[in-house]
Design an enzyme around this catalytic site. Sequence first.
Site, PDB file in Angstrom:
ATOM      1  N   GLU A   1      27.657 -13.530   5.899  1.00  0.00           N
ATOM      2  CA  GLU A   1      28.590 -14.476   6.501  1.00  0.00           C
ATOM      3  C   GLU A   1      29.636 -14.944   5.480  1.00  0.00           C
ATOM      4  O   GLU A   1      30.829 -15.012   5.787  1.00  0.00           O
ATOM      5  CB  GLU A   1      27.827 -15.689   7.054  1.00  0.00           C
TER       6      GLU A   1
ATOM      7  N   CYS B   1      21.006 -18.283   7.176  1.00  0.00           N
ATOM      8  CA  CYS B   1      19.954 -18.948   6.398  1.00  0.00           C
ATOM      9  C   CYS B   1      20.266 -20.420   6.206  1.00  0.00           C
ATOM     10  O   CYS B   1      21.400 -20.872   6.346  1.00  0.00           O
ATOM     11  CB  CYS B   1      19.772 -18.245   5.057  1.00  0.00           C
TER      12      CYS B   1
ATOM     13  N   SER C   1      -7.987  19.928  -4.246  1.00  0.00           N
ATOM     14  CA  SER C   1      -7.084  19.626  -3.134  1.00  0.00           C
ATOM     15  C   SER C   1      -5.658  20.091  -3.369  1.00  0.00           C
ATOM     16  O   SER C   1      -4.756  19.726  -2.641  1.00  0.00           O
ATOM     17  CB  SER C   1      -7.070  18.111  -2.886  1.00  0.00           C
TER      18      SER C   1
ATOM     19  N   GLU D   1      -1.381   5.951  -1.808  1.00  0.00           N
ATOM     20  CA  GLU D   1      -1.756   7.367  -1.906  1.00  0.00           C
ATOM     21  C   GLU D   1      -3.133   7.524  -2.537  1.00  0.00           C
ATOM     22  O   GLU D   1      -3.453   8.571  -3.088  1.00  0.00           O
ATOM     23  CB  GLU D   1      -0.707   8.137  -2.721  1.00  0.00           C
TER      24      GLU D   1
ATOM     25  N   PRO E   1     -10.109   8.250  -0.353  1.00  0.00           N
ATOM     26  CA  PRO E   1     -10.725   7.640   0.830  1.00  0.00           C
ATOM     27  C   PRO E   1     -11.312   6.257   0.598  1.00  0.00           C
ATOM     28  O   PRO E   1     -11.351   5.448   1.519  1.00  0.00           O
ATOM     29  CB  PRO E   1     -11.810   8.646   1.212  1.00  0.00           C
ATOM     30  N   THR E   2     -11.756   5.952  -0.614  1.00  0.00           N
ATOM     31  CA  THR E   2     -12.320   4.621  -0.872  1.00  0.00           C
ATOM     32  C   THR E   2     -11.265   3.542  -0.729  1.00  0.00           C
ATOM     33  O   THR E   2     -11.446   2.540  -0.020  1.00  0.00           O
ATOM     34  CB  THR E   2     -12.959   4.567  -2.270  1.00  0.00           C
TER      35      THR E   2
ATOM     36  N   ALA F   1      -8.216   3.917   0.627  1.00  0.00           N
ATOM     37  CA  ALA F   1      -7.619   3.988   1.960  1.00  0.00           C
ATOM     38  C   ALA F   1      -8.475   3.255   2.983  1.00  0.00           C
ATOM     39  O   ALA F   1      -7.974   2.451   3.780  1.00  0.00           O
ATOM     40  CB  ALA F   1      -7.430   5.452   2.361  1.00  0.00           C
TER      41      ALA F   1
END
Length: 347
Positions: free
Chosen positions: A63, A87, A179, A278, A281-282, A284
């Site tokens: 603004e 604001c 992996s 990233e 599994p633990t 995540a």
Amino acid sequence: MTNNAAVGLDSPVLASALRRALELAARGPATGVNPRVGCVILSANGDTLAEGWHRGAGSQHAEVDALSHLAPGLSRGSTVVVTLEPCNHVGRTGPCAVALIDAGVDRVVYSVTDPGVHSCGGASRLRMAGIKVEGGLLATDGEALLGDWLVAARLGRPFITLKWASSLDGRAAAADGSSRWITGAAARLDVHRRRAASDTILVGTGTVLADDPALTARDLAGDLLARQPIPVVVGRRALPASAAVHAHPHPPLLFDGLDLPGLVADLHKRAVRTVFIEGGPTVASAFVAAGLVDEYLVYLAPTLLGGPQLALGDFGVTTIGEQRRLSIHSLNRIGDDVLIVARPLTT
């Protein structure tokens, strides 16, 4: 053309000005503590007098930026169309609501209500000064633009994205733990682009000790991208001095992981707006169990691995009635792989 004071919220004139304001807002930075905001100032006849947008922390708000392009007095009687409620607080700059009052504007129309604890209340302040105020114009478009900033402002924590890559049968690695690589080069490049767009990248100590990742964002040639996420490592095991994360352009932030809500609140205080997980599994599963995931990025490779190396572990679902339902936001093919973007289903 009729005077803007008589033009309704559904007026094509106002809608067109708001769409332009959204275009202007998109020029601002998509990361950091401040939202992207655009502003268009209209004359009483509906003509555009000035435009502005916010260029990042410490710069003029949209603004004020728009007002700065007008000669003194030209803003009197005007209509200000802005993507976010003006604001009402003093930060590095003064309140936009006060600037609009001082400028003598007649009307303010905005898209999204400001949910900030300290910055909200601009609409009320404007009304108290006798300025006509209306909100909710193209609210769906406004919320889509603000996206992760709105989550951070409403919840007091960063917007959290959980990413994993897996086989079609849900395995993140082969039975021996290997992996590299499940997905193809195009999918991996997409991940690096998304890393660069996030404020932080988060993994567990298990991932650091097992894979020694650099946690950087790189291009196809392996060179560092201009913008790098801050590495965040969660866990109680010590990291070796030789760990690649210590060579990251940003020093890593270390948390023990015992208090995930406290962790994300701490990141929020550090002006972190987005977290890109990233971890394995633990980590995540811990974030899923805590209800702290706002978006899932699942890269599916056309392969089958079998075995115990699942992308997610136990996160507290014991019966079908407790399942975590998601809505598919998008589904795209990237090279030979498929990217599913999903978000928690809200009722």
